[in-house]
Scaffold this motif. Structure first.
Motif, PDB file in Angstrom:
ATOM      1  N   MET A   1      56.730  38.333  56.007  1.00  0.00           N
ATOM      2  CA  MET A   1      57.804  37.310  56.283  1.00  0.00           C
ATOM      3  C   MET A   1      59.233  38.031  56.017  1.00  0.00           C
ATOM      4  O   MET A   1      59.269  39.260  55.252  1.00  0.00           O
ATOM      5  CB  MET A   1      57.781  36.253  55.129  1.00  0.00           C
ATOM      6  N   ASP A   2      60.192  37.408  56.701  1.00  0.00           N
ATOM      7  CA  ASP A   2      61.544  38.131  56.360  1.00  0.00           C
ATOM      8  C   ASP A   2      61.900  38.526  55.112  1.00  0.00           C
ATOM      9  O   ASP A   2      62.583  39.370  54.779  1.00  0.00           O
ATOM     10  CB  ASP A   2      62.423  37.402  57.236  1.00  0.00           C
ATOM     11  N   PHE A   3      61.603  37.481  54.297  1.00  0.00           N
ATOM     12  CA  PHE A   3      62.069  37.693  52.791  1.00  0.00           C
ATOM     13  C   PHE A   3      61.595  38.757  52.307  1.00  0.00           C
ATOM     14  O   PHE A   3      62.226  39.463  51.251  1.00  0.00           O
ATOM     15  CB  PHE A   3      61.962  36.262  52.193  1.00  0.00           C
TER      16      PHE A   3
ATOM     17  N   LEU B   1      62.889  50.645  59.211  1.00  0.00           N
ATOM     18  CA  LEU B   1      61.634  49.637  59.197  1.00  0.00           C
ATOM     19  C   LEU B   1      60.788  50.348  60.122  1.00  0.00           C
ATOM     20  O   LEU B   1      59.374  50.268  60.124  1.00  0.00           O
ATOM     21  CB  LEU B   1      61.985  48.146  59.583  1.00  0.00           C
TER      22      LEU B   1
ATOM     23  N   ARG C   1      73.830  36.118  50.408  1.00  0.00           N
ATOM     24  CA  ARG C   1      72.874  37.531  49.927  1.00  0.00           C
ATOM     25  C   ARG C   1      73.182  38.798  50.514  1.00  0.00           C
ATOM     26  O   ARG C   1      73.348  39.872  49.712  1.00  0.00           O
ATOM     27  CB  ARG C   1      71.419  37.175  50.335  1.00  0.00           C
TER      28      ARG C   1
ATOM     29  N   TYR D   1      62.990  53.659  55.705  1.00  0.00           N
ATOM     30  CA  TYR D   1      63.841  53.223  54.653  1.00  0.00           C
ATOM     31  C   TYR D   1      63.230  53.442  53.199  1.00  0.00           C
ATOM     32  O   TYR D   1      64.101  53.569  52.151  1.00  0.00           O
ATOM     33  CB  TYR D   1      63.974  51.492  54.595  1.00  0.00           C
TER      34      TYR D   1
ATOM     35  N   GLN E   1      62.155  30.742  45.251  1.00  0.00           N
ATOM     36  CA  GLN E   1      63.135  31.337  44.386  1.00  0.00           C
ATOM     37  C   GLN E   1      64.577  30.164  44.603  1.00  0.00           C
ATOM     38  O   GLN E   1      64.728  29.978  45.586  1.00  0.00           O
ATOM     39  CB  GLN E   1      63.494  32.655  44.842  1.00  0.00           C
TER      40      GLN E   1
ATOM     41  N   THR F   1      62.569  31.613  56.975  1.00  0.00           N
ATOM     42  CA  THR F   1      61.539  32.673  56.430  1.00  0.00           C
ATOM     43  C   THR F   1      62.277  33.710  55.871  1.00  0.00           C
ATOM     44  O   THR F   1      61.678  34.764  55.280  1.00  0.00           O
ATOM     45  CB  THR F   1      60.845  33.330  57.528  1.00  0.00           C
ATOM     46  N   ALA F   2      63.547  33.815  55.930  1.00  0.00           N
ATOM     47  CA  ALA F   2      64.448  35.012  55.285  1.00  0.00           C
ATOM     48  C   ALA F   2      64.464  34.631  53.913  1.00  0.00           C
ATOM     49  O   ALA F   2      64.915  35.437  52.934  1.00  0.00           O
ATOM     50  CB  ALA F   2      65.875  34.912  56.052  1.00  0.00           C
ATOM     51  N   LEU F   3      64.331  33.420  53.442  1.00  0.00           N
ATOM     52  CA  LEU F   3      64.784  33.088  52.014  1.00  0.00           C
ATOM     53  C   LEU F   3      63.323  32.856  51.461  1.00  0.00           C
ATOM     54  O   LEU F   3      62.538  32.237  51.874  1.00  0.00           O
ATOM     55  CB  LEU F   3      65.671  31.856  51.761  1.00  0.00           C
ATOM     56  N   ASN F   4      63.072  33.430  50.052  1.00  0.00           N
ATOM     57  CA  ASN F   4      61.645  33.029  49.506  1.00  0.00           C
ATOM     58  C   ASN F   4      61.775  31.320  48.889  1.00  0.00           C
ATOM     59  O   ASN F   4      62.627  31.257  48.249  1.00  0.00           O
ATOM     60  CB  ASN F   4      61.490  33.862  48.367  1.00  0.00           C
TER      61      ASN F   4
ATOM     62  N   GLU G   1      60.666  41.374  53.856  1.00  0.00           N
ATOM     63  CA  GLU G   1      61.125  42.586  54.545  1.00  0.00           C
ATOM     64  C   GLU G   1      62.734  42.808  53.881  1.00  0.00           C
ATOM     65  O   GLU G   1      63.044  43.912  53.712  1.00  0.00           O
ATOM     66  CB  GLU G   1      61.379  42.312  56.013  1.00  0.00           C
ATOM     67  N   ALA G   2      63.153  41.709  53.770  1.00  0.00           N
ATOM     68  CA  ALA G   2      64.654  41.787  53.094  1.00  0.00           C
ATOM     69  C   ALA G   2      64.464  42.580  51.721  1.00  0.00           C
ATOM     70  O   ALA G   2      65.331  43.298  51.370  1.00  0.00           O
ATOM     71  CB  ALA G   2      65.058  40.255  52.750  1.00  0.00           C
TER      72      ALA G   2
ATOM     73  N   LEU H   1      70.697  52.025  50.930  1.00  0.00           N
ATOM     74  CA  LEU H   1      70.235  50.823  51.378  1.00  0.00           C
ATOM     75  C   LEU H   1      71.286  49.595  51.139  1.00  0.00           C
ATOM     76  O   LEU H   1      71.339  48.541  52.062  1.00  0.00           O
ATOM     77  CB  LEU H   1      68.948  50.548  50.406  1.00  0.00           C
TER      78      LEU H   1
ATOM     79  N   GLU I   1      58.024  38.024  44.948  1.00  0.00           N
ATOM     80  CA  GLU I   1      58.170  37.567  46.265  1.00  0.00           C
ATOM     81  C   GLU I   1      56.849  36.987  46.885  1.00  0.00           C
ATOM     82  O   GLU I   1      56.702  35.763  47.378  1.00  0.00           O
ATOM     83  CB  GLU I   1      58.568  38.795  47.198  1.00  0.00           C
TER      84      GLU I   1
ATOM     85  N   TYR J   1      68.815  37.308  59.090  1.00  0.00           N
ATOM     86  CA  TYR J   1      67.987  37.266  60.271  1.00  0.00           C
ATOM     87  C   TYR J   1      68.307  36.084  60.890  1.00  0.00           C
ATOM     88  O   TYR J   1      68.991  35.149  60.467  1.00  0.00           O
ATOM     89  CB  TYR J   1      66.679  37.046  59.058  1.00  0.00           C
TER      90      TYR J   1
ATOM     91  N   ARG K   1      62.242  44.700  50.458  1.00  0.00           N
ATOM     92  CA  ARG K   1      61.760  46.057  50.817  1.00  0.00           C
ATOM     93  C   ARG K   1      63.193  46.834  51.295  1.00  0.00           C
ATOM     94  O   ARG K   1      63.469  47.864  50.986  1.00  0.00           O
ATOM     95  CB  ARG K   1      60.942  46.293  51.961  1.00  0.00           C
ATOM     96  N   LEU K   2      63.966  46.201  52.124  1.00  0.00           N
ATOM     97  CA  LEU K   2      65.197  46.988  52.696  1.00  0.00           C
ATOM     98  C   LEU K   2      66.285  46.951  51.469  1.00  0.00           C
ATOM     99  O   LEU K   2      66.849  47.852  51.350  1.00  0.00           O
ATOM    100  CB  LEU K   2      65.800  46.221  53.775  1.00  0.00           C
TER     101      LEU K   2
END
Lengths: 542, 275
Positions: B166-168, A324, A427, A343, A369, A363-366, B170-171, A351, B186, A358, B173-174
């Motif tokens: 936001m992290d999701f 990143l 995930r 990346y 969804q 914030t790590a989950l949408n 970024e996730a 990848l 997203e 995180y 993208r990664l």
């Protein structure tokens, strides 16, 4: 001794999903003058709600439905807004968790510290400033004459938190409510703040409610501790008695330090190396290196813990490894193959083999969804699994992370923080990775919930043989999960080695200080530590 | 179909009113030739006649039946305004999301282009382009849609910028996701609430803008009926105490309110707010 605060049968309700539900259920609480009472419990226990209620305040959407709050003879439940306003800030003060969010960034500190005093017409601005400077000195802030004239962004987090304590002290209140004042701080800064709070409660005779989820922290300050769970009192006792003989199993659980796992025999074979970080330097701005020639090796099936204060470059290293933040120099070698700096230049397979979990599961989950999409996407993206087979595998993952199968159609908003973090774990694992980078995965969670996540990660490692790079500032976590420890300070690695060696006989001064600063479940720990530090300082001076 | 009915049954009363208004308008527009008493351009009476049985809403400045003109006007105005708003939203949102997601030169290029268009007064810019390109319906749609898209772009970019960090995302993208997935799956679902709110507002502005252009002779060309130009054409009647121009004005107001009631409902659903 006469009680300054007397709360009886306090019940507070919150409006949620079209109905009132109980947040605090019939809690009794007394606080004598000059006494410090610790309120402890996990999130959702109602600690903060009780703290605010002791000022006669309830958050929006909450109501105090029954009970009485008697402050120095005044009943706050029925008091008019004017009466309450007069008491707040002058006789009861509040110190919030995040000082950075509570200060107005556009005004100097001293103006905000003296505001209540001047507004209530007790002192002129000049007198109030003099008094504030006196408070800064008492709180052991550096440069007490000058620090007040800085803006909030010009002082460190620990100093800001102490400035906030100074603000609360300005009116010489009878009670100060501390709401998790050190939770957002590093262990080394936490000591300064704890010391400052101890000074004022001891020397000024201010009573205090100290709210926290960390039993070790509260035992340094509190005379008595009250344990709360789901809005009810579990037990209450003198600090020492509670620590020595906890009455309830819930308190025992809180007391038990993270259990340690057996260390694995590191296999020092060359082909076992998963990740090699080679002389990596990185910067956000030119010439300001955040990472300075870092070398790091991670082996298959091992957990490497990366420890350091905030700002030490831990997370930046993770960003450099994942691509990143493309490093300025050096290279990242994954299973023998050098990876592209960004990346974007890496292929799908590399990848896939490196996944990330995180700090903030929110914030790590949408949020739009479902859990099925969140866990199922890596399956369809990397392995082309779809339809019924995908659903079956998602259910298997849910089973593995110990969540009920009915969660498959839920949205992240309907899950608790710990459950969300479990989904994040699933995930990451759905991609069948070789290496998982865990960035402070437990620090946003309650101790007991975090413990569960660590256990889960450990079990998964035993089953699947993945490697972890575990970024954390919490040494208890390191003790629990790491095979190897790497200590970072200001963008450099100051020490690395096997866990037991680093934790038991640290070589570097910084590592020693870091280990020293972790609060212990011993009420005398803070005093002893400060005494020891004072001695070594005076020895050095001599 | 049954799920749609169930969905509407759950709607609050305000949204139901909005739906009724919109459905009525669309029905009128669709069956215009059947329900209107006269032809669209037929002169059937005197100038500005009062309400009567033969002319339920009176007649306009040329003696055409106002009700007939209103019915045909619904057809042109609603179709045009909806098409333009949808088009401008698709363009603006896509551009804004691309700029926010890709960043770098793509963001700079798109943003500066939008700045360039925004630096001209909208009306003058539209007049300029329309006088060069001609006043066909197609060019009218394209010009207003592009002009409007610049404002949607600004909003979409700002909203997406917040979400893109936001992290999701970024996730994603990664994970190696393509830009298309990141934008559509997203970012878009999380950016909907402010965009939907803006949609209601933009829809009304488009109405007024068409009316404005029609008045200046570059919008919908007479004798085609549209509400905006009907207000303008008959504005003079007000001075004689005849309220002919108020009918098309009321129609514009009604559909604006209707659309916004529905938009509010969507907004509540999209942002997860409960009643």
């Amino acid at each position: 001794m006469k009680n300054i605060l007397n709360i009886k049968g306090l019940t507070i309700e919150g409006f949620n999903d079209n109905q009132w539900s109980t947040i605090v259920d019939g809690v009794d609480l007394t606080l004598a003058r000059g006494e410090v009472l610790g309120l402890i419990g996990e999130s959702g226990a109602g600690k903060s709600t009780i703290g605010l209620a002791s000022m006669g305040y309830s958050r929006r959407g909450c109501r105090i439905s029954s009970g009485s709050i008697l402050f120095d003879g005044t009943e706050l439940c029925q008091a008019s807004d004017r009466v309450k306003q007069k008491i707040r800030g002058t006789r009861i003060a509040y110190v919030a968790q995040s000082a950075a969010a509570s200060f107005n960034p556009a005004h100097r500190l001293i103006r905000q510290c003296t505001e209540t005093r001047v507004r209530h017409g007790q002192l002129t601005a000049a007198q109030a400033e003099k008094e504030a400077i006196e408070n800064y000195r008492r709180l052991l802030l550096p440069d007490p004459e000058g620090i007040g004239f800085r803006y909030p962004h010009q002082v460190s987090g620990g100093q800001l938190q102490r400035a906030m304590v100074a603000m609360a002290m300005a009116c010489k209140p009878d009670i100060i409510v501390f709401d998790e004042p050190t939770t957002a701080l590093d262990v080394t800064t936490q000591i300064e703040v704890l010391n400052a709070i101890k000074q004022i409660t001891r020397h000024l005779g201010t009573a205090a409610l100290y709210i926290t989820h960390d039993l070790a922290v509260v035992s340094q300050l509190a005379d008595r501790i009250m344990v709360l769970k789901n809005g009810r009192k579990v037990e209450e006792n003198q600090t020492r008695k509670l620590l020595d003989t906890p009455g309830k199993s819930y308190t025992q659980k809180l007391l038990s330090v993270r259990s340690q796992r057996p260390i694995k025999k590191p296999v020092q074979l060359k082909q076992n190396v998963i990740l090699e970080v080679n002389q990596v330097s990185a910067a956000y701005k030119k010439k300001e290196l955040v990472l300075d020639t870092i070398d790091l090796t991670i082996r298959r099936g091992q957990t490497v813990a990366l420890v350091g204060e905030s700002g030490s470059g831990k997370s930046t290293l993770a960003r450099a490894i994942t691509g990143l933040l493309p490093p300025l120099s050096g290279e990242v070698i994954f299973q023998g193959n050098p990876l592209g700096a960004s990346y974007r230049s890496r292929d799908r397979e590399s990848l896939r083999k490196m996944q990330m979990i995180y700090q903030m599961p929110e914030t790590a989950l949408n949020p739009k969804q479902t859990i099925e999409t969140a866990i199922g996407r890596p399956l369809s993206f990397y392995f082309g699994i779809s339809g019924r087979e995908k659903r079956k595998q998602v259910l298997e993952f849910l089973d593995r992370i110990e969540l009920p199968a009915s969660y498959i159609n839920r949205y992240p908003g309907e899950l608790s923080g710990g459950e969300k973090q479990r989904v994040c774990v699933a995930r990451a694992l759905a991609a069948k990775p070789e290496l998982v980078i865990c960035d402070e995965v437990t620090s946003a969670l309650d101790n007991l919930v975090g413990e569960e996540i660590l256990k889960l990660l450990q079990n998964l490692q035993n089953d699947l043989g993945v490697s972890y790079l575990f970024i954390t500032h919490d040494l208890a976590t390191v003790r629990a999960i790491a095979d190897e420890v790497v200590v970072m300070l200001k963008g450099k690695i100051v020490e690395k080695g096997p866990r037991n060696k680093i934790l038991n006989s640290p070589g570097h001064d910084y590592t020693k200080r870091l280990l020293n600063s972790v609060p212990k479940m011993n009420p005398d720990w803070l005093d002893d530590l400060l005494e020891k530090r004072k001695n070594t300082r005076s020895k050095k001076a001599a | 179909m049954s799920s749609l009915i169930k969905f509407i049954q759950k709607a609050p009363w305000s949204a139901r009113i909005g739906i009724i208004i919109l459905v009525m308008n669309i029905a009128v527009a669709a069956f215009a030739p059947v329900i209107s008493p006269y032809g669209e351009t037929e002169i059937t009476g005197d100038v500005w006649e009062e309400m009567s049985l033969t002319h339920p809403l009176g007649t306009d400045h040329l003696g055409r039946d106002l009700l007939t003109r209103m019915i045909y006007g619904a057809r042109n105005t609603i179709a045009l305004a909806l098409t333009i708003t949808f088009l401008s939203f698709t363009l603006g949102t896509l551009g804004g999301f691309l700029a926010a997601t890709l960043g770098g030169w793509c963001d700079t290029l798109l943003s500066r282009m939008v700045d360039l268009v925004l630096s001209f007064p909208t009306l003058i810019f539209a007049l300029m382009v329309l006088s060069v390109a001609g006043t066909s319906i197609l060019s009218l749609i394209c010009v207003i849609a592009v002009l409007d898209a610049t404002r949607v772009f600004r909003l979409a970019r700002a909203v997406a910028m917040d979400i893109a960090v936001m992290d999701f995302v970024e996730a994603g993208r990664l994970r190696g996701e393509k830009t298309g997935w990141i934008i559509l799956r997203e970012i878009l679902p999380n950016a909907l609430p402010p965009l939907v709110a803006e949609f209601g507002l933009r829809f009304c502005f488009v109405f007024l803008f068409i009316a404005c252009l029609s008045f200046l002779g570059l919008g919908i060309q007479p004798p085609t009926a549209d509400w905006g130009s009907m207000v303008k054409e008959n504005a003079g009647a007000i001075t004689f105490g005849i309220f002919t121009p108020l009918w098309p004005a009321a129609a514009i107001a009604l559909i604006t309110v209707g659309v916004n009631l529905i938009v509010d409902w969507f907004l509540n659903l999209a942002s997860g707010l409960k009643e």
